[in-house]
Design a protein around this motif. Sequence first.
Motif, short mmCIF file in Angstrom:
data_model
loop_
_atom_site.label_atom_id
_atom_site.label_comp_id
_atom_site.label_asym_id
_atom_site.label_seq_id
_atom_site.Cartn_x
_atom_site.Cartn_y
_atom_site.Cartn_z
N ASP A 35 37.33 22.85 40.05
CA ASP A 35 38.34 23.74 39.47
C ASP A 35 39.18 22.98 38.44
OD1 ASP A 35 37.47 25.74 41.10
OD2 ASP A 35 39.07 25.53 42.59
N GLY A 36 39.37 23.60 37.29
CA GLY A 36 40.23 23.03 36.27
C GLY A 36 39.59 21.98 35.38
N LEU A 37 38.31 21.64 35.61
CA LEU A 37 37.68 20.61 34.78
C LEU A 37 37.55 21.08 33.33
CD1 LEU A 37 36.32 17.91 34.36
CD2 LEU A 37 34.16 18.95 35.11
N VAL A 38 37.23 22.37 33.16
CA VAL A 38 37.16 22.96 31.82
C VAL A 38 38.26 24.00 31.71
CG1 VAL A 38 35.77 24.22 30.17
CG2 VAL A 38 34.68 22.56 31.68
N LYS A 39 39.17 23.79 30.79
CA LYS A 39 40.31 24.69 30.61
C LYS A 39 40.41 25.06 29.14
CE LYS A 39 45.22 25.24 31.74
NZ LYS A 39 46.43 24.59 32.32
N ALA A 216 38.92 39.56 39.74
CA ALA A 216 40.24 40.17 39.95
C ALA A 216 40.10 41.60 40.47
CB ALA A 216 41.04 40.16 38.65
N ALA A 217 39.14 42.35 39.93
CA ALA A 217 38.93 43.73 40.37
C ALA A 217 38.46 43.77 41.81
CB ALA A 217 37.92 44.41 39.45
N ILE A 218 37.56 42.87 42.17
CA ILE A 218 37.03 42.82 43.55
C ILE A 218 38.12 42.38 44.52
CG2 ILE A 218 35.40 41.61 45.05
CD1 ILE A 218 33.52 41.50 42.56
N ALA A 219 38.93 41.40 44.10
CA ALA A 219 40.02 40.93 44.96
C ALA A 219 41.00 42.05 45.26
CB ALA A 219 40.73 39.76 44.30
N SER A 220 41.33 42.83 44.24
CA SER A 220 42.26 43.95 44.45
C SER A 220 41.65 45.03 45.33
CB SER A 220 42.65 44.53 43.09
OG SER A 220 43.49 45.65 43.24
N HIS A 221 40.39 45.34 45.10
CA HIS A 221 39.72 46.42 45.84
C HIS A 221 39.59 46.09 47.33
CE1 HIS A 221 36.95 49.89 46.16
NE2 HIS A 221 36.36 49.15 47.09
N PHE A 222 39.22 44.84 47.63
CA PHE A 222 38.98 44.45 49.01
C PHE A 222 40.17 43.74 49.65
CE2 PHE A 222 34.72 44.97 47.28
CZ PHE A 222 34.04 45.60 48.31
N VAL A 224 41.47 40.71 49.05
CA VAL A 224 41.16 39.33 49.40
C VAL A 224 41.63 38.42 48.27
CG1 VAL A 224 39.18 39.95 50.83
CG2 VAL A 224 38.84 39.49 48.38
N GLU A 225 41.69 37.12 48.56
CA GLU A 225 42.08 36.15 47.54
C GLU A 225 40.92 35.90 46.58
OE1 GLU A 225 45.11 34.89 47.14
OE2 GLU A 225 45.82 36.10 48.85
N ALA A 226 41.25 35.33 45.43
CA ALA A 226 40.26 35.12 44.37
C ALA A 226 39.05 34.30 44.83
CB ALA A 226 40.92 34.49 43.15
N PRO A 227 39.23 33.19 45.57
CA PRO A 227 38.04 32.42 45.99
C PRO A 227 37.06 33.25 46.82
CG PRO A 227 40.01 31.10 46.25
CD PRO A 227 40.48 32.48 45.93
N ARG A 230 35.34 35.74 44.58
CA ARG A 230 34.30 35.10 43.79
C ARG A 230 33.01 34.99 44.59
NH1 ARG A 230 37.41 31.15 42.37
NH2 ARG A 230 38.42 32.36 40.72
N GLN A 231 33.13 34.69 45.88
CA GLN A 231 31.95 34.66 46.75
C GLN A 231 31.34 36.05 46.89
OE1 GLN A 231 32.54 32.60 50.51
NE2 GLN A 231 33.97 31.15 49.57
N TYR A 232 32.20 37.06 47.01
CA TYR A 232 31.71 38.44 47.07
C TYR A 232 30.89 38.75 45.82
CZ TYR A 232 34.80 39.84 51.00
OH TYR A 232 35.42 39.99 52.21
N MET A 233 31.44 38.40 44.66
CA MET A 233 30.75 38.69 43.41
C MET A 233 29.40 37.99 43.34
SD MET A 233 31.91 37.80 39.46
CE MET A 233 31.66 36.04 39.73
N ASP A 234 29.37 36.70 43.70
CA ASP A 234 28.14 35.92 43.59
C ASP A 234 27.03 36.47 44.48
OD1 ASP A 234 29.34 34.28 41.74
OD2 ASP A 234 29.84 32.70 43.18
N SER A 235 27.39 37.05 45.62
CA SER A 235 26.39 37.58 46.55
C SER A 235 26.29 39.10 46.51
CB SER A 235 26.73 37.15 47.98
OG SER A 235 27.99 37.69 48.40
N ASN A 236 27.13 39.73 45.67
CA ASN A 236 27.22 41.20 45.61
C ASN A 236 27.48 41.77 47.01
OD1 ASN A 236 27.35 43.74 44.42
ND2 ASN A 236 25.13 44.02 44.40
#
Length: 330
Positions: A35-39, A216-222, A224-227, A230-236
């Motif tokens: 996290d934060g390596l590329v900003k 952000a959309a998935i976090a709001s819908h479910f 949950v926190e962003a991390p 992000r796992q939800y998104m990666d695995s759908n």
Amino acid sequence: MASNIVGLQFGAQQLYMAQCSEAGMQAAVVADLPDGLVKDGRITSLETATDAIRQALAENGVKAKYAALVLPSYNVYTRRVTVPVMTESELALNLPYEFKDYLADASEQFTFDYAVMSTITDEAGAPQELEILAACVNTEIVTNYAAMLKRAGLKLSIATPNVMAYSNLFNRLGEQRKQDYCFLDVDATTSRVYLFPAAKYEITRHIDFGTENLVAAIASHFNVEAPMARQYMDSNFDNCLSIPECTQLYDKLATEMQRIVSFFGFNYPQSNLDTIYYGGKGALVEPMIAMLRENVTVAVEGIGTLVPQAGAINLNQANLCACAAGITMQ
């Protein structure tokens, strides 16, 4: 191209690597970055980046002597220029003058490179002029990147911007090359559209959309926190990529892409743009790709279809690592 070379591209959250030979891409590697390596497109710690490269090489059994690096766009000045036909040594001597408006009297602090886009001939077919895509970058930056790669066990062989990587991918096609090209790179924080009318780089358009908007959309819908999102998104997870909030984002992206296609046709009436080639982290978001195909008036294909393959590479891997492969074809 060196007989065995690895291309590298730093995305906002992932490192893309392509091990290549004269025959094509032998292996593709996608590695998560700290996290934060590329900003904002900038590598914040070359030491940490070295560790990331070294770890990705070791964990995936990639062995190469040379490295080709896709330079972040903020590091590079690019210009499309026409010059009289000349030798490579003459081009090297004259390139700094093409950037005098940008560099003033500091040209000795910069490294220059170019790619020939076309040769203009006279009525008898004799070469008269060269259309080239020229680039320059501060030599200190290249030196720092070379040191970063050396610590990872690699020798920097090529360092150029991604527009040259895209050019390499289609220029290798020779007579099968299309007239016009459009590349869509959907990264974590933004999307960029690269336009090549008449197979010559013209402009980059930016779209305010990245996979983190989906997070952000998935976090709001479910709730949950962003991390976790992000796992939800990666695995759908629970088909989260098809929730209404995400669908609205795909629709906005498709609308912007259709505007760009229309802009292309209006500004280049002789054009024959028939395909958008997509890549970047968003290449894995299937509902987004489906939305683009349904709503854009040209074909939508993965950029990986332009990459010659010499190994068992699936299309998803090729889509993600195509730019890293293209940079090795310089």
